[in-house]
Design a protein around this motif. Structure first.
Motif: not given
Length: 300
Positions: A212, A182, A186, A61
């Motif tokens: 996501d 988030l 993000s 990530n």
């Protein structure tokens, strides 16, 4: 003829199961059981799209702003996600792996994370793909071959489908109790109990989702966590992950080439920005190794 941007492709086959692994990123490019494709394909002349199938190491990530504090010393990684200003998906996304061993049904690839700007540690990494009766088992090994205790987390970024069913009509089930809210980069800012939007404990149609999101609090059965893609006829693609994997990221996108909708189910040992939060981040001493396993099987 132009070179394949994903490098050499390695084909595996065992009875009714086949797979294809790429040299670049050690990515799972294809997986088939019988006549059913379980990984979305993409054009032969395209680089790996949307991180499809790659290994994420030494972090999965994102790292916020590519900046992190390492035992009191500020380090700055290259910004590889300019849109959000983050360092994304580790340091081997575009690396060419080397073959260590190959048989008809198994392949071991290796690549080093070498000391570099923002990450002064040296890791030897190895990934083995091995076909089973109904899918694939993947084993990762990370060894600190440098000096100092190296911070490490690992993830993988496979996309899945059941090719004789429109992905929108599959159902997704993730056995999790919490999710990470988030911010606009993000990056997780809070771990929260499931709300109606993020509760996937009861299977939900993929076409109705836009996600996501990382999930945590996944129960273990026989030492594994699980997520499932389920066809209307009851067939189930199960993604499992063993000890060390505590999180699953789910990502849906309409930007995967050649597909109206694609869904990634990503086992991770740590959530986004673990280099800053420290959550589930592991420090490997010089000479220490860490072995992890996950896999995917079509049942029914």
């Amino acid at each position: 003829m132009a070179a394949d941007p994903t490098g050499t492709r390695f084909a595996l086959r065992a009875a009714d199961v086949s797979a294809e692994i790429t040299e670049v990123g050690a990515a799972l490019r294809a997986l088939r059981v019988g006549s059913v494709d379980l990984v979305p394909d993409y054009p032969d002349d395209a680089p790996t799209p949307a991180a499809s199938g790659i290994v994420l190491v030494p972090w999965p990530n994102r790292v916020r702003d590519g900046r992190w504090e390492d035992d009191g010393e500020l380090r700055q990684l290259a910004i590889t996600e300019p849109k959000l200003g983050n360092a994304s998906h580790g340091l081997l996304r575009f690396a060419s792996y080397r073959v260590e061993e190959q048989t008809d049904a198994a392949l071991t690839l290796r690549a080093d994370v070498v000391p570099q700007t923002g990450y002064p540690y040296h890791l030897a990494t190895r990934v083995t793909y091995r076909l089973g009766e109904r899918g694939i088992r993947v084993t990762h090994e990370i060894t600190n071959i440098g000096d100092g205790d190296a911070p490490v987390a690992l993830g993988t970024h496979p996309y899945f489908r059941i090719s004789d069913v429109d992905t929108a009509d599959l159902s997704l089930q993730v056995e999790a109790r919490t999710w990470f809210r988030l911010d606009d980069q993000s990056i997780p800012v809070a771990e929260e109990s499931l709300d109606d939007e993020h509760d996937l404990r009861t299977p939900r149609r993929v076409g109705d989702l836009s996600l996501d999101v990382a999930f945590a609090g996944l129960p273990r059965r026989d030492g594994r966590i699980h997520a499932h893609l389920i066809a209307p006829d009851g067939r189930r693609l199960t993604v499992w992950a063993g000890e060390g994997f505590e999180y699953v990221q789910v990502f849906t996108t309409d930007r995967f080439p050649g597909h109206d909708l694609a869904v990634a189910i990503e086992p991770m040992t740590a959530p986004a920005d673990a280099f800053n939060s420290g959550r589930s981040l592991r420090r490997l001493a010089p000479g220490e190794s860490w072995t992890l396993e996950w896999g995917a099987d079509l049942v029914g």
